[in-house]
Design a protein around this motif. Structure first.
Motif, short mmCIF file in Angstrom:
data_model
loop_
_atom_site.label_atom_id
_atom_site.label_comp_id
_atom_site.label_asym_id
_atom_site.label_seq_id
_atom_site.Cartn_x
_atom_site.Cartn_y
_atom_site.Cartn_z
N ALA A 18 0.82 -1.21 0.00
CA ALA A 18 0.00 0.00 0.00
C ALA A 18 0.86 1.27 0.00
N GLU A 19 1.98 1.23 0.71
CA GLU A 19 2.82 2.42 0.82
C GLU A 19 3.61 2.68 -0.45
N THR A 20 4.13 1.63 -1.08
CA THR A 20 5.04 1.82 -2.21
C THR A 20 4.38 1.66 -3.57
N GLY A 21 3.23 0.96 -3.61
CA GLY A 21 2.60 0.70 -4.89
C GLY A 21 3.10 -0.57 -5.57
N TYR A 22 4.17 -1.18 -5.02
CA TYR A 22 4.68 -2.43 -5.58
C TYR A 22 3.90 -3.60 -5.00
N THR A 49 16.72 -7.22 -5.08
CA THR A 49 17.42 -6.65 -3.93
C THR A 49 16.79 -5.31 -3.59
N THR A 50 17.09 -4.83 -2.38
CA THR A 50 16.51 -3.57 -1.93
C THR A 50 17.06 -2.37 -2.67
N ALA A 51 18.08 -2.58 -3.52
CA ALA A 51 18.68 -1.45 -4.23
C ALA A 51 17.68 -0.74 -5.13
N PHE A 52 16.67 -1.47 -5.64
CA PHE A 52 15.73 -0.85 -6.57
C PHE A 52 14.85 0.19 -5.88
N LEU A 53 14.80 0.17 -4.54
CA LEU A 53 13.97 1.12 -3.82
C LEU A 53 14.69 2.46 -3.57
N VAL A 110 15.29 6.57 6.19
CA VAL A 110 15.77 6.27 4.84
C VAL A 110 14.84 6.94 3.84
N LEU A 111 15.32 7.04 2.60
CA LEU A 111 14.52 7.62 1.52
C LEU A 111 14.33 6.57 0.45
N ASN A 112 13.07 6.10 0.30
CA ASN A 112 12.75 5.07 -0.68
C ASN A 112 12.02 5.69 -1.88
N LEU A 113 11.75 4.85 -2.85
CA LEU A 113 11.10 5.30 -4.08
C LEU A 113 9.86 4.46 -4.32
N CYS A 114 8.71 5.14 -4.47
CA CYS A 114 7.47 4.43 -4.78
C CYS A 114 7.48 3.97 -6.23
N GLY A 116 7.22 6.65 -8.81
CA GLY A 116 8.33 7.58 -8.90
C GLY A 116 8.41 8.57 -7.75
N ASP A 117 7.42 8.57 -6.84
CA ASP A 117 7.46 9.50 -5.71
C ASP A 117 8.49 9.04 -4.68
N SER A 118 9.09 10.03 -4.03
CA SER A 118 10.00 9.71 -2.93
C SER A 118 9.19 9.32 -1.70
#
Length: 726
Positions: free
Chosen positions: A514-518, A527-531, A557-561, A564-566
């Protein structure tokens, strides 16, 4: 008898198709170990005597040569493949490869082993064939004279070869058993009829039992509940012929951590009935401790969330602390506890602990009632020469697993339940002063510093909440901001992600989706690198790298939805270790910070501007006024202040209604903002305002107070007039 008589029905891998597999099987059985084997040496001597030959060999054929694991009557340890008789034996289809007279055989008459020492005239070799059909080499007999050995006697060579394979298989199984023992896996067997148990040394060590054999009556290694499940599992396995698997807790001494094992059982049958059970046992204490830690973490986080929501919503009551204490006792596996606030006597110096929640379990009822009735300011603890008093006076965490002998204890009130262990945690305000104490008691395995550290977030949050509560009592406006924050917080859910040691995602919960859209299917195996989000924020990969040097890390931390949103998030990472103490997984608990950051901005604006007109409120006005005056004084310029009081505003409210009155204020505010073009400006000596709304026309008049000139001379009367406006 023809050679075809000796053919065996085993798998026959050809050297072309399966040679690599055959070599791997050879290395697995032999370990490339050419040292003497006493048991094989005894066997080769026996074979030499049985066949009355001078030379007997156990020969292995690899990719470079044939070498002899055991030899009788031969000094050399290996020979080239080009002259090898055994190569012919393992590549042929027969159970025994026999050359009765090498001088009469065109294949071997010019062989160096025939024309030179050891002058081979007779050769017979039985392939050493594994259960999977791979021929490792041969058991062979050699003579310097031609021989005619009867077929029945020669057949015995294949039997001896089978004994060699059985010996090699036994050595391999012993190595595997040694590996199992060294890996910490216990092995056990149960004879169903006699109830006799056999266990390897690792199993005995896991169960803290001396010896490897016992009867069922002596196998009570588990606590009562686990023992009952184990007994039922065995009976069900015998009855249903099905395997079983259980997590069992071992018996342990008080104030020590419980030990856990995972046990598997497999029934073995003879003539259609289960006669034996065999299985493995593995120490899973660390896993259970990690599970318990994670469960405590989740419960404590939920407790913090509930407390924060209650305080922010200004709904705290005595029951709030009672419910929180109940949840805390469950999370920490403690029997009793309290939550108390530090108060002071009338002299302002003597502290005591006012109880907001106290466990009354196992108290003497009469003493508890008397204690409650006589306690000052509701229920309070005033005896400071005690464990909780040490927490209050010294601002220290107190851990005591033997309170009776602890010099800090000072005894307990009459009728108090037995105190076997105690943990006291101070909660402090922003100045470092103790304002509350959390007390826990009688945890079965006691308390330690690591356990206390797990409760540090609760300590911090409790101090913050109590401080905030007292501040809110003096600041009504803060109540609205906290209520807004409570609504945001109550609707939030933590996302949980599990990754392996290589940071590859193996699972995620719906809150993460729900938070990321993935979706879960999108991320499993990545791996977590894609976030990672472009920018200067810390990424999940960075956080995981830091966690490699410890078992826990927490930060932002700063992730990516997916869109494309931070996505700024607070992440708490716990490392999970396997039985070898290596990190196998990481558990990431993430909290979305976007709403919190947005809410902070909204709270700041609500504290500075009027909610109806959008103009700066009185507090912000004074703040800006101080800044402007400081600026004007420094420049030497003059300053004028105009205070406007609307005439008959209450009459407008009565005649037109509060909605029209509010709109009047809004219209006037907008016009003032439009004409003045700033917060404070010089204006003419006259000002009129026409406010129009819907079908009504009002002419609003007002009274003005104007102060101007030197700021140093008019600010005090201006400020006084400002505060006396009705």
């Amino acid at each position: 008898m023809s050679d075809e008589h000796w053919e065996l029905t085993v798998k026959q891998p050809t050297s072309h198709d399966h040679e690599q597999q055959r070599l791997e099987e050879l290395w697995r059985y032999s370990l490339r170990d050419a040292s003497n084997d006493a048991q094989l040496d005894t066997l080769t001597q026996l074979v030499a005597h049985y066949f009355e030959v001078p030379t007997t060999l156990v020969s292995f054929v690899d990719q470079r040569c044939q070498w002899f694991k055991s030899r009788h009557g031969l000094d050399v340890t290996s020979t080239p493949l080009e002259s090898s008789f055994c190569t012919h034996a393992i590549n042929g289809p027969h159970a025994i490869f026999e050359v009765k007279d090498t001088h009469q055989d065109a294949r071997f008459c010019h062989n160096p082993l025939v024309t030179q020492p050891p002058y081979v005239r007779y050769y017979a070799g039985a392939p050493l064939t594994t259960q999977d059909g791979f021929k490792l080499g041969t058991l062979c007999i050699i003579d310097t004279q031609p021989r005619r050995i009867s077929s029945n006697k020669l057949a015995q060579l294949a039997v001896f070869a089978k004994h060699v394979i059985e010996h090699l298989e036994l050595l391999r199984l012993r190595r595997l058993l040694a590996i199992v023992n060294s890996s910490g896996i216990g092995l056990w067997e149960l004879d169903v009829d006699s109830k006799a148990f056999w266990r390897n040394n690792t199993q005995s060590r896991l169960l803290d039992h001396q010896g490897t054999c016992s009867t069922a009556e002596t196998n009570y290694f588990y606590d009562a509940e686990s023992q009952q499940r184990f007994d039922h599992a065995i009976m069900d396995a015998v009855r249903t012929r099905q395997t079983f698997s259980e997590d069992l807790r071992l018996n342990h001494s008080p104030l020590t951590s419980p030990q856990w094992v995972h046990i598997n059982g497999v029934p073995l049958m003879t003539h259609g009935r289960v006669t034996q059970l065999v299985g493995t046992t593995q120490n899973i204490t660390q896993l259970k401790e990690k599970e318990a830690y994670l469960a405590r973490y989740v419960r404590i986080e939920q407790l913090i969330n509930d407390l924060q929501a209650t305080f922010i919503g200004n709904r705290q009551t005595q029951e709030t602390f009672c419910h929180a204490l109940e949840k805390l006792l469950i999370a920490t596996e403690s029997e009793a506890g309290f939550v108390g606030e530090v108060k002071y006597r009338d002299d302002g110096k003597t502290p005591y602990l006012k109880m907001h929640a106290l466990t009354d379990i196992a108290w003497d009822t009469q003493q508890f009632s008397r204690f409650s009735a006589n306690a000052p300011n509701d229920m309070a603890f005033t005896k400071l020469d005690s464990l909780f008093g040490h927490v209050m006076l010294h601002n220290q965490i107190v851990i005591s697993n033997s309170p009776k002998s602890d010099p800090r204890a000072g005894g307990v009130p009459a009728g108090h339940p037995p105190l076997k262990s105690f943990l006291g945690l101070p909660a402090v305000d922003e100045h470092g002063h103790v304002i509350a104490v959390i007390g826990l008691a009688n945890r079965e395995q006691g308390y330690d510093a690591a356990f206390a550290q797990e409760l540090e977030p609760l300590q911090q949050r409790l101090g913050q909440l109590i401080t905030t509560y007292h501040l809110r009592q003096a600041q009504g406006e803060a109540q609205k901001r906290l209520e807004m924050a409570a609504k945001v917080f109550e609707n939030s859910h933590n996302a949980i992600v599990i990754v392996n040691a290589d940071f590859t995602i193996i699972d995620a919960n719906p809150a993460f989706e729900a938070e990321t859209g993935y979706s879960r299917d999108d991320i499993i195996g990545l791996t977590t690198a894609f976030l990672a989000s472009p920018g200067h924020g810390l990424s999940l990969d960075d956080a995981l790298q830091r966690c490699q040097y410890g078992d826990h890390w927490e930060g932002e931390v700063l992730n990516l939805c997916k869109n494309g949103d931070s996505l700024p998030e607070n992440v708490s990472i716990a490392a999970v270790r396997d039985t070898t103490d290596a990190i196998s997984h990481y558990v990431l608990v993430l909290t979305d910070l976007r709403r919190a950051k947005q809410q902070a901005q909204a709270i700041d604006r609500a504290s500075r501007f009027d909610g109806l007109t959008g103009l700066p409120n009185r507090a912000y006005f004074l703040e800006l006024l101080h800044k402007i005056m400081h600026s004007e004084n420094s420049s030497g310029a003059g300053l004028a202040i105009v205070i406007i009081d609307l005439d008959r505003f209450s009459y407008a409210n009565q005649q037109l209604g509060t909605a029209q009155g509010d709109q009047l204020l809004i219209d006037i505010s907008h016009r003032l903002s439009h004409y003045l073009l700033g917060f404070v400006r010089k204006v003419g000596s006259q000002a009129t305002v026409d406010a129009r709304h819907a079908y009504h026309r009002l002419k609003a008049t007002c009274q003005l107070f104007i102060a101007c000139g030197d700021p140093a001379t008019f600010f005090k009367p201006a400020k006084a007039a400002f505060y006396h406006i009705p």
